[in-house]
Design a protein around this motif. Sequence first.
Motif, PDB file in Angstrom:
ATOM      1  N   VAL A  70       0.819  -1.217   0.000  1.00  0.00           N
ATOM      2  CA  VAL A  70       0.000   0.000   0.000  1.00  0.00           C
ATOM      3  C   VAL A  70       0.850   1.264   0.000  1.00  0.00           C
ATOM      4  CG1 VAL A  70      -1.945  -1.151   1.094  1.00  0.00           C
ATOM      5  CG2 VAL A  70      -0.247   0.029   2.529  1.00  0.00           C
ATOM      6  N   ALA A  71       2.191   1.099  -0.084  1.00  0.00           N
ATOM      7  CA  ALA A  71       3.104   2.236  -0.195  1.00  0.00           C
ATOM      8  C   ALA A  71       2.859   3.233   0.943  1.00  0.00           C
ATOM      9  CB  ALA A  71       2.982   2.871  -1.579  1.00  0.00           C
ATOM     10  N   SER A  72       2.617   4.490   0.616  1.00  0.00           N
ATOM     11  CA  SER A  72       2.573   5.529   1.660  1.00  0.00           C
ATOM     12  C   SER A  72       1.316   5.522   2.515  1.00  0.00           C
ATOM     13  CB  SER A  72       2.767   6.909   1.036  1.00  0.00           C
ATOM     14  OG  SER A  72       4.119   7.095   0.687  1.00  0.00           O
ATOM     15  N   ILE A  73       0.346   4.664   2.224  1.00  0.00           N
ATOM     16  CA  ILE A  73      -0.739   4.485   3.194  1.00  0.00           C
ATOM     17  C   ILE A  73      -0.156   3.932   4.490  1.00  0.00           C
ATOM     18  CG2 ILE A  73      -2.852   3.182   3.687  1.00  0.00           C
ATOM     19  CD1 ILE A  73      -3.718   3.541   0.850  1.00  0.00           C
ATOM     20  N   THR A  74       1.037   3.337   4.400  1.00  0.00           N
ATOM     21  CA  THR A  74       1.772   2.920   5.599  1.00  0.00           C
ATOM     22  C   THR A  74       1.902   4.066   6.595  1.00  0.00           C
ATOM     23  OG1 THR A  74       3.033   1.294   4.330  1.00  0.00           O
ATOM     24  CG2 THR A  74       3.989   2.004   6.420  1.00  0.00           C
ATOM     25  N   LYS A  75       2.027   5.284   6.105  1.00  0.00           N
ATOM     26  CA  LYS A  75       2.215   6.441   6.989  1.00  0.00           C
ATOM     27  C   LYS A  75       1.011   6.653   7.912  1.00  0.00           C
ATOM     28  CE  LYS A  75       5.444   8.901   3.933  1.00  0.00           C
ATOM     29  NZ  LYS A  75       5.585   7.927   2.842  1.00  0.00           N
ATOM     30  N   LEU A  76      -0.173   6.254   7.481  1.00  0.00           N
ATOM     31  CA  LEU A  76      -1.341   6.320   8.361  1.00  0.00           C
ATOM     32  C   LEU A  76      -1.149   5.394   9.560  1.00  0.00           C
ATOM     33  CD1 LEU A  76      -4.248   7.014   9.170  1.00  0.00           C
ATOM     34  CD2 LEU A  76      -5.014   5.254   7.545  1.00  0.00           C
ATOM     35  N   TYR A  77      -0.678   4.186   9.299  1.00  0.00           N
ATOM     36  CA  TYR A  77      -0.428   3.236  10.388  1.00  0.00           C
ATOM     37  C   TYR A  77       0.651   3.786  11.331  1.00  0.00           C
ATOM     38  CZ  TYR A  77      -2.865  -0.303   7.522  1.00  0.00           C
ATOM     39  OH  TYR A  77      -3.773  -1.010   6.779  1.00  0.00           O
ATOM     40  N   ALA A  78       1.684   4.399  10.759  1.00  0.00           N
ATOM     41  CA  ALA A  78       2.752   4.964  11.590  1.00  0.00           C
ATOM     42  C   ALA A  78       2.220   6.070  12.489  1.00  0.00           C
ATOM     43  CB  ALA A  78       3.876   5.498  10.701  1.00  0.00           C
ATOM     44  N   ALA A  79       1.363   6.930  11.930  1.00  0.00           N
ATOM     45  CA  ALA A  79       0.782   8.008  12.743  1.00  0.00           C
ATOM     46  C   ALA A  79      -0.067   7.431  13.873  1.00  0.00           C
ATOM     47  CB  ALA A  79      -0.061   8.930  11.862  1.00  0.00           C
ATOM     48  N   ILE A  80      -0.803   6.367  13.598  1.00  0.00           N
ATOM     49  CA  ILE A  80      -1.604   5.718  14.642  1.00  0.00           C
ATOM     50  C   ILE A  80      -0.702   5.218  15.760  1.00  0.00           C
ATOM     51  CG2 ILE A  80      -3.037   3.697  15.156  1.00  0.00           C
ATOM     52  CD1 ILE A  80      -4.236   4.053  12.300  1.00  0.00           C
ATOM     53  N   TYR A 240      11.784   1.138   3.252  1.00  0.00           N
ATOM     54  CA  TYR A 240      10.794   2.202   3.438  1.00  0.00           C
ATOM     55  C   TYR A 240      10.219   2.190   4.850  1.00  0.00           C
ATOM     56  CZ  TYR A 240      10.573   3.180  -1.602  1.00  0.00           C
ATOM     57  OH  TYR A 240      10.866   3.538  -2.890  1.00  0.00           O
ATOM     58  N   ALA A 241      10.250   1.025   5.501  1.00  0.00           N
ATOM     59  CA  ALA A 241       9.824   0.879   6.891  1.00  0.00           C
ATOM     60  C   ALA A 241       8.489   1.576   7.147  1.00  0.00           C
ATOM     61  CB  ALA A 241      10.919   1.395   7.829  1.00  0.00           C
ATOM     62  N   THR A 242       8.437   2.436   8.150  1.00  0.00           N
ATOM     63  CA  THR A 242       7.199   3.103   8.549  1.00  0.00           C
ATOM     64  C   THR A 242       6.731   4.155   7.550  1.00  0.00           C
ATOM     65  OG1 THR A 242       8.767   4.166  10.067  1.00  0.00           O
ATOM     66  CG2 THR A 242       7.067   2.807  11.047  1.00  0.00           C
ATOM     67  N   ALA A 243       7.457   4.320   6.457  1.00  0.00           N
ATOM     68  CA  ALA A 243       7.038   5.247   5.402  1.00  0.00           C
ATOM     69  C   ALA A 243       6.341   4.537   4.251  1.00  0.00           C
ATOM     70  CB  ALA A 243       8.234   6.013   4.854  1.00  0.00           C
ATOM     71  N   GLY A 244       6.520   3.191   4.124  1.00  0.00           N
ATOM     72  CA  GLY A 244       5.917   2.571   2.938  1.00  0.00           C
ATOM     73  C   GLY A 244       6.036   1.077   2.796  1.00  0.00           C
ATOM     74  N   ALA A 245       6.244   0.319   3.866  1.00  0.00           N
ATOM     75  CA  ALA A 245       6.553  -1.107   3.734  1.00  0.00           C
ATOM     76  C   ALA A 245       5.370  -2.049   3.946  1.00  0.00           C
ATOM     77  CB  ALA A 245       7.670  -1.493   4.710  1.00  0.00           C
ATOM     78  N   ILE A 246       4.193  -1.545   4.265  1.00  0.00           N
ATOM     79  CA  ILE A 246       3.073  -2.419   4.626  1.00  0.00           C
ATOM     80  C   ILE A 246       2.331  -2.928   3.384  1.00  0.00           C
ATOM     81  CG2 ILE A 246       0.760  -2.381   5.679  1.00  0.00           C
ATOM     82  CD1 ILE A 246       1.902  -0.729   7.945  1.00  0.00           C
ATOM     83  N   TYR A 247       1.862  -4.179   3.467  1.00  0.00           N
ATOM     84  CA  TYR A 247       0.905  -4.706   2.488  1.00  0.00           C
ATOM     85  C   TYR A 247      -0.415  -4.989   3.208  1.00  0.00           C
ATOM     86  CZ  TYR A 247       1.745  -9.441   4.358  1.00  0.00           C
ATOM     87  OH  TYR A 247       1.842 -10.538   5.176  1.00  0.00           O
ATOM     88  N   GLY A 294      -0.423  12.208   9.318  1.00  0.00           N
ATOM     89  CA  GLY A 294      -0.554  10.949   8.599  1.00  0.00           C
ATOM     90  C   GLY A 294      -1.462  10.989   7.395  1.00  0.00           C
ATOM     91  N   SER A 295      -2.186  12.087   7.173  1.00  0.00           N
ATOM     92  CA  SER A 295      -3.115  12.196   6.050  1.00  0.00           C
ATOM     93  C   SER A 295      -3.181  13.644   5.586  1.00  0.00           C
ATOM     94  CB  SER A 295      -4.513  11.706   6.446  1.00  0.00           C
ATOM     95  OG  SER A 295      -4.507  10.352   6.806  1.00  0.00           O
ATOM     96  N   TYR A 296      -4.089  13.894   4.644  1.00  0.00           N
ATOM     97  CA  TYR A 296      -4.338  15.249   4.154  1.00  0.00           C
ATOM     98  C   TYR A 296      -5.839  15.504   4.199  1.00  0.00           C
ATOM     99  CZ  TYR A 296       0.284  14.202   2.448  1.00  0.00           C
ATOM    100  OH  TYR A 296       1.587  13.794   2.384  1.00  0.00           O
TER     101      TYR A 296
END
Length: 359
Positions: A70-80, A240-247, A294-296
């Motif tokens: 999910v690429a940068s949607i990972t950033k939402l999880y990081a913000a959480i 990418y870790a907390t910036a983009g590594a989640i599927y 984490g979002s816009y």
Amino acid sequence: MSLLLLLPFAVCAQSLQKRLDTLLQGYHHRGQLEGTVLVARKGKVVYQGHFGYANRQFKVPITQDTRFPVASITKLYAAILVLQLQEEKKLDIHQPVFTYLPDLLPVVNKRITLQQLLLHSSGLPGDKVPDYYARSTPRPADFIRKNVKDTLLSEPGSRFRYNNVDYILLGAVIEKVTGKRWEQVLQEKVLAPLQLVNTGVVRQQDVIPQLAYGYHNYTFGTGTAQDTLFNDETPYFENYATAGAIYATAAELLRVDQALYGNRLLSPAAITLMYTPVKELGYNKYARGYPALGSYINSVTLASGKTLTVIERRGNINGFNSSLLRCVEDNNTIILLCNTDTGNMEKIGDDILRRLYPL
């Protein structure tokens, strides 16, 4: 409720499903949509469509079980995760990075707060694409130490500048304050509580069942079905870790969406903090709105004249293109997970919105 009362609701749902399917099949036939689209009203799925192949070489079709980076949607999880740790008083987003990582970027980290990292206003130099292909550097602190210069391009907090480095640095903070790998923290605080068994972290050495392959030609909605698609050169996603590594799958991303509505991941106060736009940083054309944690946050004017607030989070790495649109006033959600970059996620998402909110 009687059958006669239920009938109009069923007809309305069928009509919406047909409108959405006609729209999205059109995009697919024009070669501008390959992936999964899920639309939910008040948490209930009203449309889910699957288009194209998860693996084009072997003609493996995309299904509801296909997992997408999910690429940068990972950033939402990081913000959480960051806000959860703040609620546990393990960190404070108003504190400088120096408080938690005094030896990482020691010259500039006293001036950058965690909140500025969350808002992409740190002023740090950007990441370089080759850094993600060089070799696996799965620990966020090691990636920063190796690839990021200890300098600033602008005063922290003065301007928005999209930067994966900001969120990778947040991953290093998460690991420092918890004493655990960020993947473990994610598992304990999000995946396990929500029973997300089809969500995880992409690592190049792992064989991940039902993970989509990526394909690209960089047309982003301007091409045709006859255009050639190329195999992605796979980066080390773990970099990418907390910036983009989640599927994830679309269904499990919806579960995260609904958990935010139900305050299962964050308190109401933390939710309000996460989704309050920071207008001092200005409207950003790239994000189509104002930055938040984490979002816009953007506003869409519908044909009816109604102004709709949309919380948006997009992601793109090579052919993987994703978009999460949350209309929180009505609890409506649109999820697009694609394994090609042939589609314009903004346009497709907006077209779906128009059909969700007809005249």
